[in-house]
Design a protein around this motif. Sequence first.
Motif, PDB file in Angstrom:
ATOM      1  N   ASN A  11       5.329  -5.106   7.171  1.00 36.57           N
ATOM      2  CA  ASN A  11       6.060  -3.965   7.691  1.00 36.57           C
ATOM      3  C   ASN A  11       5.274  -2.719   7.343  1.00 36.57           C
ATOM      4  O   ASN A  11       4.643  -2.652   6.283  1.00 36.57           O
ATOM      5  CB  ASN A  11       7.461  -3.903   7.079  1.00 36.57           C
ATOM      6  N   VAL A  12       5.301  -1.744   8.244  1.00 38.85           N
ATOM      7  CA  VAL A  12       4.610  -0.485   7.997  1.00 38.85           C
ATOM      8  C   VAL A  12       5.574   0.664   8.201  1.00 38.85           C
ATOM      9  O   VAL A  12       6.569   0.558   8.909  1.00 38.85           O
ATOM     10  CB  VAL A  12       3.385  -0.306   8.915  1.00 38.85           C
ATOM     11  N   ALA A  13       5.268   1.780   7.562  1.00 36.52           N
ATOM     12  CA  ALA A  13       6.093   2.977   7.697  1.00 36.52           C
ATOM     13  C   ALA A  13       6.033   3.500   9.124  1.00 36.52           C
ATOM     14  O   ALA A  13       5.024   3.344   9.818  1.00 36.52           O
ATOM     15  CB  ALA A  13       5.618   4.041   6.716  1.00 36.52           C
TER      16      ALA A  13
ATOM     17  N   TYR B  34      -2.957   3.755  -2.886  1.00 38.72           N
ATOM     18  CA  TYR B  34      -2.817   2.814  -3.990  1.00 38.72           C
ATOM     19  C   TYR B  34      -2.278   1.476  -3.473  1.00 38.72           C
ATOM     20  O   TYR B  34      -1.420   1.456  -2.584  1.00 38.72           O
ATOM     21  CB  TYR B  34      -1.819   3.327  -5.020  1.00 38.72           C
ATOM     22  N   CYS B  35      -2.730   0.398  -4.073  1.00 39.40           N
ATOM     23  CA  CYS B  35      -2.061  -0.868  -3.810  1.00 39.40           C
ATOM     24  C   CYS B  35      -1.220  -1.228  -5.021  1.00 39.40           C
ATOM     25  O   CYS B  35      -1.454  -0.731  -6.136  1.00 39.40           O
ATOM     26  CB  CYS B  35      -3.035  -1.990  -3.460  1.00 39.40           C
ATOM     27  N   ASN B  36      -0.201  -2.048  -4.796  1.00 34.56           N
ATOM     28  CA  ASN B  36       0.640  -2.445  -5.914  1.00 34.56           C
ATOM     29  C   ASN B  36       1.207  -3.832  -5.729  1.00 34.56           C
ATOM     30  O   ASN B  36       1.149  -4.406  -4.644  1.00 34.56           O
ATOM     31  CB  ASN B  36       1.749  -1.411  -6.149  1.00 34.56           C
ATOM     32  N   THR B  37       1.727  -4.376  -6.810  1.00 33.52           N
ATOM     33  CA  THR B  37       2.424  -5.629  -6.784  1.00 33.52           C
ATOM     34  C   THR B  37       3.376  -5.676  -7.975  1.00 33.52           C
ATOM     35  O   THR B  37       3.339  -4.816  -8.858  1.00 33.52           O
ATOM     36  CB  THR B  37       1.441  -6.821  -6.828  1.00 33.52           C
ATOM     37  N   VAL B  38       4.241  -6.672  -7.958  1.00 32.62           N
ATOM     38  CA  VAL B  38       5.188  -6.870  -9.043  1.00 32.62           C
ATOM     39  C   VAL B  38       4.949  -8.246  -9.651  1.00 32.62           C
ATOM     40  O   VAL B  38       4.840  -9.245  -8.917  1.00 32.62           O
ATOM     41  CB  VAL B  38       6.643  -6.761  -8.546  1.00 32.62           C
TER      42      VAL B  38
ATOM     43  N   ILE C 159       3.665  -3.025   3.614  1.00 30.88           N
ATOM     44  CA  ILE C 159       3.905  -4.098   2.672  1.00 30.88           C
ATOM     45  C   ILE C 159       3.713  -5.427   3.400  1.00 30.88           C
ATOM     46  O   ILE C 159       4.014  -5.532   4.590  1.00 30.88           O
ATOM     47  CB  ILE C 159       5.310  -3.991   2.050  1.00 30.88           C
ATOM     48  N   ILE C 160       3.211  -6.406   2.656  1.00 27.09           N
ATOM     49  CA  ILE C 160       3.019  -7.733   3.241  1.00 27.09           C
ATOM     50  C   ILE C 160       3.517  -8.778   2.265  1.00 27.09           C
ATOM     51  O   ILE C 160       3.206  -8.723   1.066  1.00 27.09           O
ATOM     52  CB  ILE C 160       1.538  -7.966   3.622  1.00 27.09           C
ATOM     53  N   GLY C 161       4.316  -9.698   2.771  1.00 26.95           N
ATOM     54  CA  GLY C 161       4.872 -10.744   1.934  1.00 26.95           C
ATOM     55  C   GLY C 161       3.910 -11.897   1.726  1.00 26.95           C
ATOM     56  O   GLY C 161       2.836 -11.972   2.330  1.00 26.95           O
ATOM     57  N   SER C 162       4.317 -12.816   0.873  1.00 26.76           N
ATOM     58  CA  SER C 162       3.490 -13.985   0.607  1.00 26.76           C
ATOM     59  C   SER C 162       3.329 -14.848   1.853  1.00 26.76           C
ATOM     60  O   SER C 162       2.325 -15.558   1.999  1.00 26.76           O
ATOM     61  CB  SER C 162       4.084 -14.815  -0.530  1.00 26.76           C
TER      62      SER C 162
ATOM     63  N   TRP D 250       0.856  -1.180   0.000  1.00 27.54           N
ATOM     64  CA  TRP D 250       0.000   0.000   0.000  1.00 27.54           C
ATOM     65  C   TRP D 250       0.896   1.236   0.000  1.00 27.54           C
ATOM     66  O   TRP D 250       1.839   1.318   0.796  1.00 27.54           O
ATOM     67  CB  TRP D 250      -0.904   0.047   1.227  1.00 27.54           C
ATOM     68  N   TYR D 251       0.597   2.157  -0.892  1.00 31.74           N
ATOM     69  CA  TYR D 251       1.288   3.432  -0.988  1.00 31.74           C
ATOM     70  C   TYR D 251       0.250   4.539  -0.876  1.00 31.74           C
ATOM     71  O   TYR D 251      -0.946   4.310  -1.041  1.00 31.74           O
ATOM     72  CB  TYR D 251       2.011   3.560  -2.329  1.00 31.74           C
ATOM     73  N   ARG D 252       0.728   5.741  -0.660  1.00 33.23           N
ATOM     74  CA  ARG D 252      -0.169   6.899  -0.675  1.00 33.23           C
ATOM     75  C   ARG D 252       0.549   8.100  -1.270  1.00 33.23           C
ATOM     76  O   ARG D 252       1.766   8.199  -1.223  1.00 33.23           O
ATOM     77  CB  ARG D 252      -0.685   7.220   0.720  1.00 33.23           C
ATOM     78  N   GLN D 253      -0.266   8.986  -1.820  1.00 34.14           N
ATOM     79  CA  GLN D 253       0.273  10.217  -2.386  1.00 34.14           C
ATOM     80  C   GLN D 253      -0.623  11.370  -2.008  1.00 34.14           C
ATOM     81  O   GLN D 253      -1.803  11.418  -2.403  1.00 34.14           O
ATOM     82  CB  GLN D 253       0.404  10.108  -3.905  1.00 34.14           C
ATOM     83  N   ALA D 254      -0.064  12.281  -1.247  1.00 37.83           N
ATOM     84  CA  ALA D 254      -0.780  13.493  -0.856  1.00 37.83           C
ATOM     85  C   ALA D 254      -0.538  14.577  -1.898  1.00 37.83           C
ATOM     86  O   ALA D 254       0.462  14.535  -2.622  1.00 37.83           O
ATOM     87  CB  ALA D 254      -0.306  13.958   0.515  1.00 37.83           C
ATOM     88  N   PRO D 255      -1.423  15.564  -1.995  1.00 35.82           N
ATOM     89  CA  PRO D 255      -1.248  16.635  -2.993  1.00 35.82           C
ATOM     90  C   PRO D 255       0.101  17.306  -2.842  1.00 35.82           C
ATOM     91  O   PRO D 255       0.502  17.704  -1.744  1.00 35.82           O
ATOM     92  CB  PRO D 255      -2.397  17.595  -2.652  1.00 35.82           C
ATOM     93  N   GLY D 256       0.820  17.420  -3.957  1.00 40.28           N
ATOM     94  CA  GLY D 256       2.105  18.093  -3.959  1.00 40.28           C
ATOM     95  C   GLY D 256       3.248  17.298  -3.372  1.00 40.28           C
ATOM     96  O   GLY D 256       4.355  17.828  -3.229  1.00 40.28           O
ATOM     97  N   LYS D 257       2.988  16.039  -3.023  1.00 41.01           N
ATOM     98  CA  LYS D 257       4.039  15.214  -2.421  1.00 41.01           C
ATOM     99  C   LYS D 257       4.290  13.968  -3.263  1.00 41.01           C
ATOM    100  O   LYS D 257       3.458  13.569  -4.079  1.00 41.01           O
ATOM    101  CB  LYS D 257       3.656  14.822  -0.994  1.00 41.01           C
TER     102      LYS D 257
END
Length: 115
Positions: free
Chosen positions: A58-60, A94-98, A50-53, A36-43
């Motif tokens: 781990n969290v920020a 946002y969520c993401n993966t590779v 993040i979570i593994g299989s 999980w990511y995030r984006q604030a305005p102007g940042k």
Amino acid sequence: QVQLVESGGGLVQPGGSLRLSCAASGFIFSINAMGWYRQAPGKQRELVAIIGSNGNSNVADSVKGRFTISRDNAKNTVYLQMNSLNPEDTAVYYCNTVKSGRLYWGQGTQVTVSS
């Protein structure tokens, strides 16, 4: 094809809670790490959790003790439980993966913390 669909965002008062969901398809969910990511305005976009299989996570530091990431492999879904929200948590999440060396993102869900 890989699809990530976030939901659960909205407007919440300071101190409130939200649970975000990210429904995944197009890949073997159970063997992929999810983030999980995030984006604030102007940042810049920043990592939230993040979570593994294997379920290790781990969290920020900025959300430690307030946010929890989890996954349900039977539902191909990753969650972000957010408690004690404050205005600084306002952002698009946002969520993401590779997969096969390529990074995939969902469309994002807006979280607004305001009284």
